[in-house]
Design a protein around this motif. Sequence first.
Motif: not given
Length: 485
Positions: A257-267, A281-295
């Motif tokens: 999804p575009p324009a996610l909240p900047r402070r998002l930590r887990a997607l 695609d992921l530049v809006a969420t530089p603070g992510l600590t967990e990214l799950n794109l499985a399956y």
Amino acid sequence: MWPSLLLLLLLPGPPPVAGLEDAAFPHLGESLQPLPRACPLRCSCPRVDTVDCDGLDLRVFPDNITRAAQHLSLQNNQLQELPYNELSRLSGLRTLNLHNNLISSEGLPDEAFESLTQLQHLCVAHNKNNLISKVPRGALSRQTQLRELYLQHNQLTDSGLDATTFSKLHSLEYLDLSHNQLTTVPAGLPRTLAILHLGRNRIRQVEAARLHGARGLRYLLLQHNQLGSSGLPAGALRPLRGLHTLHLYGNGLDRVPPALPRRLRALVLPHNHVAALGARDLVATPGLTELNLAYNRLASARVHHRAFRRLRALRSLDLAGNQLTRLPMGLPTGLRTLQLQRNQLRMLEPEPLAGLDQLRELSLAHNRLRVGDIGPGTWHELQALQMLDLSHNELSFVPPDLPEALEELHLEGNRIGHVGPEAFLSTPRLRALFLRANRLHMTSIAAEAFLGLPNLRVVDTAGNPEQVLIRLPPTTPRGPRAGGP
């Protein structure tokens, strides 16, 4: 303090001090015995403020509940309605648990909770035959201290809620509306809300206007809805500036999804239709600590080599169950866990793993790797790797030069027919080795293979053509033994 899932809140109290009155007044002990407290038939009352009527097959709301009750559990019964006259007596209730009954919308009068102004936790979830389709207008208008509200596993529809249903709940932190029939995010959400569970509904699109009131939201769960390619348009989540975790698995999204909240930590986005990762695609969420794109449907050719470049805080990346044929480039150097199982990997090269000197867990199970496909130096920079899963590939022997810090090695389900004396020279800290379901025979493992492994405690060789003789290191108290059950 974030709220926990509350099914029953019964506060334990200190036991009475037996014999206190006898010790203080030896001649008056008998006359000072406390009078028995009133408690509904078959229920238990461990404290004067707690009444537990859980699982008694009750069909009628119990009488004789003390006015002093603060915590009342009536879950797992067959109540069909809530009598206003009984509830109106219990104005001091803080916890009311009605989980798993037969309460219908008709059995929930408008004024049912009117007198329960001290209520902090209310559970009216999972009623048999999913009978609650609406919350009466004004039913929760006086519950200004309510912190947790559970309405999951019912038949709530959009028309069963209105803009005032939750708007007066100025202390609400947790709202569970999962497993209902909602097609939109409810209106009138309070600013205090921290966790909103909308999983397993029929939501097709999220509108920013519905989230303006819930600016304090930290966790938004939208899994298993009907969100398609336009389900989360740009700016839909913009009001949620403090959003920490977003769960979207099991939808029909074809991109991040575009324009996610900047402070998002887990997607959390598994089991969607994402087929590509672009450079931005992921530049809006530089603070992510967990990214799950499985399956999803990611193919190597459609994962941009700069897709992860801004994710310097990323610690966990799950790309399992996609269509990757090679490792992605540009992986964040701070990764601790990398999941790549169930792809179509045919080769491993050192370049994609360069700089991952903090990686502790790497799963490459269920791919198509052969030992000859693992390039020299592939493991060289994985100095912190403790768990490596290479199970269910096409390996014919133990890969050489494995990381020195390795403690757990999974090689089950391969084609290994021989383990030589130098197989584990590079892994002196090995604690657990899994070799089941390979092609090993009784003498396939060299007697010297486990020398120099003082920490080795588990060697699993079950499921091979023959029972394999395992000789553990000399420092181990026990001598030779057969591996596997």
